[in-house]
Enzyme design. Structure first.
Site, PDB file in Angstrom:
ATOM      1  N   HIS A 199       9.644  -0.799  -2.180  1.00 33.89           N
ATOM      2  CA  HIS A 199       9.554   0.335  -0.981  1.00 33.89           C
ATOM      3  C   HIS A 199      10.348  -0.461   0.348  1.00 33.89           C
ATOM      4  CE1 HIS A 199       8.660   3.973   1.829  1.00 33.89           C
ATOM      5  NE2 HIS A 199       8.840   2.900   2.630  1.00 33.89           N
ATOM      6  N   GLU A 200      10.291  -1.266   0.679  1.00 37.71           N
ATOM      7  CA  GLU A 200      10.508  -2.031   1.727  1.00 37.71           C
ATOM      8  C   GLU A 200      12.351  -2.394   1.064  1.00 37.71           C
ATOM      9  OE1 GLU A 200       9.808  -1.095   4.435  1.00 37.71           O
ATOM     10  OE2 GLU A 200       7.610  -1.229   4.107  1.00 37.71           O
ATOM     11  N   HIS A 249      14.968   0.416   1.640  1.00 38.85           N
ATOM     12  CA  HIS A 249      15.488   0.135   3.459  1.00 38.85           C
ATOM     13  C   HIS A 249      16.362  -1.089   3.148  1.00 38.85           C
ATOM     14  CE1 HIS A 249      12.278   3.345   4.402  1.00 38.85           C
ATOM     15  NE2 HIS A 249      11.544   2.648   4.347  1.00 38.85           N
ATOM     16  N   ASN A 296      12.402   6.934   5.071  1.00 40.45           N
ATOM     17  CA  ASN A 296      10.964   7.525   4.934  1.00 40.45           C
ATOM     18  C   ASN A 296      10.615   8.940   3.992  1.00 40.45           C
ATOM     19  OD1 ASN A 296       9.209   4.944   5.005  1.00 40.45           O
ATOM     20  ND2 ASN A 296       9.279   4.811   6.819  1.00 40.45           N
TER      21      ASN A 296
END
Length: 913
Positions: free
Chosen positions: A156-157, A160, A167
């Site tokens: 997930h990170e 980014h 998000n």
């Protein structure tokens, strides 16, 4: 290990791309190489942490591989171990890997107990982030219930960090109205769960169904969407990777475009997979047909700092007192900037190289003074940059490998043979910081800093701008504890006429004060120097060097906290003042300012962005006054006020990152960047949980039909958001960049207004719509736009894709304000059916005076909700009342009491509706 170290060769092309990030990451045959995960020096030694990092990446790699349709995996990772941890045979010295270019930082939580993972992201949608932040507690599994496994969170990170997606949840608005229905902010909309509320009192909690707010039509405050633990939906990782079934990103087909989340707001309603598909990574890869190998790891331990000064003393250094200025800046570096315990050598060069000092370890003022006496005092001859570099390699190798060592290279001249040593530089593993002095420094100079991950700076011949001092003051180590780094409090210069005074103040705040140094330079005669501490006591004892025209005073112990005043008087010459200090304590993090440009090359008419990050530890400093000074090679300066308002160039409001577009190109060539930051009565440290981009904190799960609540997310005390007032002053060098394709004057206006990114809409009264946004400018976020176009539609995609065909609002009376002002506009929708339950989508476009148009703003949504009418009060039924005493004990009277009580409650409930 060998293949990892050889990857330095391939890194060169990547480092020359001029991107925002300092990262060493490269994509090679679908595998990410050169990932650096650094353990902060303040983390207590714990070998299990290293294994936990390995486990996280090893778990993440196949999850990433499947989520990206077999395109990407993690190939190798370097784990950077602090110098203060025990040495081990398997730990080797880093090459180009530093804390500065680390992709992931593992640090203690601040505030304590906040183990939330997050990613620092300064740029726009699709632009790479800066760094992922994790805590030892997170890696140890303390947050499994709330976030899911560490490997899934890392993916997930990573999205980014690497692809600039956002998000798909929204902590500030968890529900929205669509087609008369209340919907949770989820992606995709097919995720199942319940909307419930937990109420706690006296240590016991109950779960209730959410009630509707009669005014807004949404659920009451505190309502949460709790997902079912068992799902069939495979997306989306950017909503919640912790849901066991989720193994994909949202695509164009299943993306929830109506949900009011950051992904929709910042990425123009595009799904995360669409953004990833638009990345350079995606464009240069094809899916693999075999399973990828497991990640490999290198354990690198930071050692003592080894740096060699390589200083130009060619004939051109006599121009404009450059050699004296070099001595002044060199003295600042040797007396103050370089850290205790470092090894320092010195080489000078003209058409040949000369070793002025072998490596010397700085243990006291004696070594510092000895090195300052080795600075060059005469200039002549040609320029052979490679001779100086290769001689520095020899100096370093007499004591240490060149891997991870540093060279500070200053030159003012051209050298057509500079590329002859590029291959040796690539092989060396050395980091080269470049300082270009004056307008004629070799054009290829920056290639050396780019290919080695060093800092590139530029100083003009305009002495009053103090550029050379700023360049050398910025060369503190990025690898040691922050408490050991030199921090610049002030950098100022002025050309005085007749017998003028240069007066001012410097704030020494409680987070600094150790090794405080006041340094003054002049161009003709020694000025009168007056300095007073906060108590009004005059400070004497300046050491004067009349040859290089500087004086300095080291404040013993910890300098007094407060406002220091200075007055300098001179006759018709240029004076500069530089003040530096260090952290007052090893336990109290100092307020720091780090500044940078989004790229190291600017091509007209593409704008540049200047960033300044102001933090105390990991906590952002808000409401500071931040100013950038950008100086071109011609000596012209532009001053910009940087803002943390979440508009224009600034990605996120109140995250301690201040930003602004730069469009005022005046010539081709180098530009230097300096940032001043001033705190005062309106500055506050953000307490609680800072604004950040990270994985969603899951409040609970539904297991077998029952809600199982997780521990509550750490609360933000709204009173604490005011924080603690912090008075401070800081100066930071933002390095330099090189501009190209700038036309000769007059420079045409090719800059449109910037995109509006914070448009908000709400219903006002029965059918009016209230819009608010931050005004863009005529040129991005500067000046004033000429007019606005406001489009509305009942179809969100039509508004995005066919904005020019949308119904336009009459904006005749809407006169744009100056950039960064708040705009408010109220209108009544016309020529459109706006009845109860209507969903209306709105976007704004700014137009400048030469009819250049901004991008379409983020799309705001309103849903007309007309509360149901309150039913009229119904009178209670009329019943015959026997003539009796209701307090008597006659049989049947107790039943009458109950009836009266019931009728009263009925009447009350009807009245309340």
């Amino acid at each position: 290990m060998g293949s990892f170290k050889n990857s330095v060769f391939i890194l060169v092309l990547h480092l020359l791309e001029g991107a925002l990030s300092d990262s060493l990451i490269q994509l090679n045959n679908n595998g990410y190489e050169g990932i650096v995960i650094a353990v902060d020096p303040n983390v207590p030694e714990d070998e299990t942490l290293i294994q936990q990092i390995k486990d996280m990446v090893t778990e993440a790699s196949p999850y990433l591989f499947e989520a990206t349709e077999k395109r990407f995996y993690f190939k190798n990772v370097a784990i950077l171990i602090p110098q203060n941890w025990s040495t081990k045979p398997e730990y080797v010295k880093p090459k180009l890997e530093t804390y500065k270019n680390a992709d992931v930082l593992v640090a203690e939580p601040n505030p304590t107990g906040n183990d939330e993972p997050y990613t620092e992201h300064m740029g726009r949608c699709g632009e790479k982030g800066n760094k992922i932040y994790l805590t030892p507690g997170f890696l140890a599994g303390k947050m499994l219930l709330q976030y899911g496994s560490q490997g899934r969170v890392f993916v997930h990170e990573w999205a980014h960090l690497r692809w600039g997606v956002f998000n798909e949840y929204n902590n500030d608005q968890k529900f929205y109205l669509s087609n008369k229905r209340k919907k949770p902010v989820i992606c995709p909309s097919t995720i199942t769960g319940k909307n419930v509320l937990q109420k706690c009192q006296g240590g016991s909690c109950v779960t209730q169904s959410c009630k509707s707010d009669r005014v807004t039509g949404l659920y009451e405050k505190g309502c949460e969407f709790i997902p079912n633990e068992v799902q069939t939906e495979k997306a989306s990782i950017m909503y919640s990777q912790s849901i066991p079934s989720v193994v994909e990103f949202c695509t164009e087909k299943n993306h929830n475009k109506e949900a009011p989340n950051e992904q929709n707001k910042k990425c123009n309603l595009r799904s995360t997979w669409e953004v990833i598909q638009g990345s350079e990574d995606f464009k240069k890869t094809t899916p693999m047909t075999t399973q990828p190998p497991k990640p490999t790891f290198s354990l690198l331990q930071i050692g003592q700092r080894v740096v060699c000064l390589v200083l130009d003393k060619s004939g051109s250094m006599t121009v404009g007192d450059r050699l004296k200025r070099l001595n002044q800046a060199g003295k600042l570096f040797l007396l103050q900037t370089v850290e205790q315990g470092s090894w320092v050598g010195m080489v000078t060069f003209d058409s040949a190289a000369y070793v002025k000092s072998e490596l010397v370890q700085i243990n006291s003022a004696t070594e510092r003074d000895t090195l300052t006496r080795s600075l060059p005092t005469a200039a002549s001859g040609g320029t052979s940059i490679c001779s100086g570099i290769l001689s520095a390699f020899t100096v370093i190798r007499k004591k240490y490998p060149t891997d991870g060592s540093e060279i500070v290279l200053l030159t003012d001249g051209e050298d057509r043979t500079i590329s002859s040593c590029f291959n040796e530089v690539k092989q060396s593993g050395v980091i080269i910081h470049t300082v270009a002095l004056g307008p004629s420094a070799a054009r290829e100079l920056e290639e050396l800093s780019k290919m080695t991950g060093g800092l590139q700076t530029y100083a003009s011949d305009q002495v009053q701008n103090n550029g050379l001092m700023d360049a050398f003051g910025a060369l503190s180590s990025g690898n040691g504890a922050v408490s050991q780094r030199s921090i610049q409090l002030e950098s100022r210069g002025l050309t005085l006429q007749n017998s003028q005074w240069l007066n001012g103040t410097v704030i020494v705040d409680s987070t600094v004060g150790k090794d405080t140094l006041f340094l003054i330079t002049w161009t003709t005669d020694i000025p009168q120097i007056l300095l007073w501490d906060p108590s009004g006591k005059k400070q004497d004892g300046f050491l004067v060097d009349t040859y290089i025209k500087m004086a300095y005073l080291q404040i013993p112990g910890i300098a007094k906290v407060g406002i220091w005043k200075y007055s300098l008087q001179a006759r018709s010459q240029t004076l500069t003042l530089t003040v530096t200090s260090r952290a007052s304590s090893g336990t109290l993090p100092p307020v720091t300012v780090t500044s940078k440009m989004n790229k190291d090359t600017g091509k007209f008419p593409s704008p540049m962005v200047v960033y300044a990050k102001i933090h105390q530890g990991s906590l952002p400093i808000l409401r500071a006054k931040v100013t950038a000074l950008i100086e071109s090679v011609d000596g012209k300066t532009v001053t910009l006020e940087l803002l943390d308002n979440g508009a224009g160039a600034d990605a996120t409001k109140d995250d301690g990152v201040y930003s602004r577009y730069f469009t005022a190109y005046d010539t081709n060539g180098r530009y230097s960047v300096k940032v001043w930051a001033l705190g005062g009565v309106n500055t506050a440290t953000q307490k609680g949980i800072p604004q950040q981009i990270g994985a969603m904190y899951i409040p609970g799960w539904i297991e077998n039909g029952q809600v199982k609540w997780n521990p509550p997310r750490p609360e933000i005390n709204k009173d604490d958001l005011q924080g603690k007032q912090v008075c401070f002053s800081r100066t930071s060098s933002g390095g330099s960049f090189v501009a190209s394709d700038v036309p000769t004057a007059p420079i045409p206006d090719l800059f449109p207004p910037c995109k509006i990114t914070d448009l908000k809409a709400k219903i006002q009264g029965d059918s009016l719509i209230n819009l608010t946004w931050t005004a863009p400018g005529d040129d991005y976020d500067h000046g004033r736009a000429h007019k606005y176009i406001i489009g509305i539609s009942t179809n969100i995609l039509d508004l995005r894709d066919k904005f020019n065909d949308s119904l336009q609002v009459n904006t005749t009376d809407l006169i744009p304000k100056e950039a960064n002002s708040e705009e408010v506009f109220v209108f009544k929708p016309e020529h459109i059916t706006f009845t109860n339950g209507t969903d209306l989508f709105i976007a704004v476009q700014a137009v400048d005076k030469v009819n250049l148009k901004s991008e379409i703003s983020n799309i705001a949504q309103v849903s007309l909700f007309i509360p149901p009418e309150t039913p009229p009060e119904t009178p209670s039924p009329s019943l015959p009342c026997p003539d009796i005493n209701i307090n008597s004990t006659i049989p049947g009277i107790h039943i009458l009491k109950i009836m009266w009580k019931w009728l009263g409650e009925l009447q009350l409930s009807v009245a309340l509706g």
